[in-house]
Design a protein around this motif. Structure first.
Motif, PDB file in Angstrom:
ATOM      1  N   ILE A  69       0.853  -1.182   0.000  1.00 55.81           N
ATOM      2  CA  ILE A  69       0.000   0.000   0.000  1.00 55.81           C
ATOM      3  C   ILE A  69       0.891   1.234   0.000  1.00 55.81           C
ATOM      4  CG2 ILE A  69      -0.203   0.128   2.527  1.00 55.81           C
ATOM      5  CD1 ILE A  69      -3.150   1.019   2.069  1.00 55.81           C
ATOM      6  N   SER A  70       0.462   2.251  -0.730  1.00 60.43           N
ATOM      7  CA  SER A  70       1.197   3.515  -0.769  1.00 60.43           C
ATOM      8  C   SER A  70       0.185   4.642  -0.966  1.00 60.43           C
ATOM      9  CB  SER A  70       2.230   3.509  -1.897  1.00 60.43           C
ATOM     10  OG  SER A  70       1.607   3.337  -3.156  1.00 60.43           O
ATOM     11  N   ARG A  71       0.637   5.857  -0.784  1.00 59.20           N
ATOM     12  CA  ARG A  71      -0.266   6.995  -0.961  1.00 59.20           C
ATOM     13  C   ARG A  71       0.507   8.209  -1.447  1.00 59.20           C
ATOM     14  NH1 ARG A  71      -3.292   8.345   4.419  1.00 59.20           N
ATOM     15  NH2 ARG A  71      -3.926  10.179   3.212  1.00 59.20           N
ATOM     16  N   VAL A  78      -4.562   6.839  -2.777  1.00 56.53           N
ATOM     17  CA  VAL A  78      -3.970   5.663  -2.153  1.00 56.53           C
ATOM     18  C   VAL A  78      -3.957   4.556  -3.193  1.00 56.53           C
ATOM     19  CG1 VAL A  78      -6.167   4.822  -1.198  1.00 56.53           C
ATOM     20  CG2 VAL A  78      -4.013   4.149  -0.146  1.00 56.53           C
ATOM     21  N   TYR A  79      -2.929   3.728  -3.143  1.00 54.81           N
ATOM     22  CA  TYR A  79      -2.738   2.667  -4.120  1.00 54.81           C
ATOM     23  C   TYR A  79      -2.554   1.330  -3.408  1.00 54.81           C
ATOM     24  CZ  TYR A  79      -1.450   6.870  -6.714  1.00 54.81           C
ATOM     25  OH  TYR A  79      -1.439   8.125  -7.272  1.00 54.81           O
ATOM     26  N   LEU A  80      -2.891   0.272  -4.106  1.00 47.34           N
ATOM     27  CA  LEU A  80      -2.619  -1.072  -3.606  1.00 47.34           C
ATOM     28  C   LEU A  80      -2.019  -1.876  -4.748  1.00 47.34           C
ATOM     29  CD1 LEU A  80      -2.896  -2.922  -1.091  1.00 47.34           C
ATOM     30  CD2 LEU A  80      -4.990  -3.813  -2.144  1.00 47.34           C
ATOM     31  N   GLN A  81      -0.741  -2.157  -4.650  1.00 45.05           N
ATOM     32  CA  GLN A  81      -0.068  -3.004  -5.624  1.00 45.05           C
ATOM     33  C   GLN A  81      -0.197  -4.442  -5.146  1.00 45.05           C
ATOM     34  OE1 GLN A  81       1.490  -2.227  -8.616  1.00 45.05           O
ATOM     35  NE2 GLN A  81       1.588  -4.456  -8.861  1.00 45.05           N
ATOM     36  N   MET A  82      -0.813  -5.266  -5.964  1.00 44.31           N
ATOM     37  CA  MET A  82      -1.079  -6.659  -5.594  1.00 44.31           C
ATOM     38  C   MET A  82      -0.296  -7.567  -6.525  1.00 44.31           C
ATOM     39  SD  MET A  82      -5.178  -6.471  -4.845  1.00 44.31           S
ATOM     40  CE  MET A  82      -5.597  -6.128  -6.548  1.00 44.31           C
TER      41      MET A  82
END
Length: 118
Positions: A69-71, A78-82
């Motif tokens: 997770i980053s922002r 906000v981001y979620l790299q999966m």
């Protein structure tokens, strides 16, 4: 009020990657926590990852080492790299915003579907 709009969901094969994005707008307090929750069919909504404006993070054990997770505070995003996605990651993913400026406030996005095929 705070509005949240998610994007980036979709269908991916097991082992693949997806990146979710969420943008917040409205009356955003400068100190807040944003995060991602998910809900699979027949299951309760569960936390996936959260991040504060200061950058502190926490993750569900099931995604540690695979999701990040980053922002971007300037863009209220906000981001979620999966990565290394598994079929059990299949769910509707919801963006969440919470703050406490005298009153506790919590808001949700409309959700984005993530489907991981085996």
């Amino acid at each position: 009020q705070v509005q949240l709009v998610e994007s980036g969901g979709g269908l991916v094969e097991a082992g693949g990657s997806l990146r979710l994005s969420c943008v917040a707008s409205g009356s955003i307090f400068r100190i807040n926590t944003m995060g991602w929750f998910r809900q699979a069919p027949g299951k309760q909504r569960e936390v996936v990852a959260r991040i504060t404006t200061g950058g502190s993070t926490d993750y569900a054990d099931s995604v540690k080492g695979r999701f990040t997770i980053s922002r971007d505070n300037a863009k209220n995003m906000v981001y979620l790299q999966m990565n290394s996605l598994k079929p059990e990651d299949t769910a509707v993913y919801y963006c969440n915003y919470v703050d406490y400026s005298g009153t506790y406030r919590a808001y949700w996005g409309q959700g984005t579907q993530v489907t991981v095929s085996s």
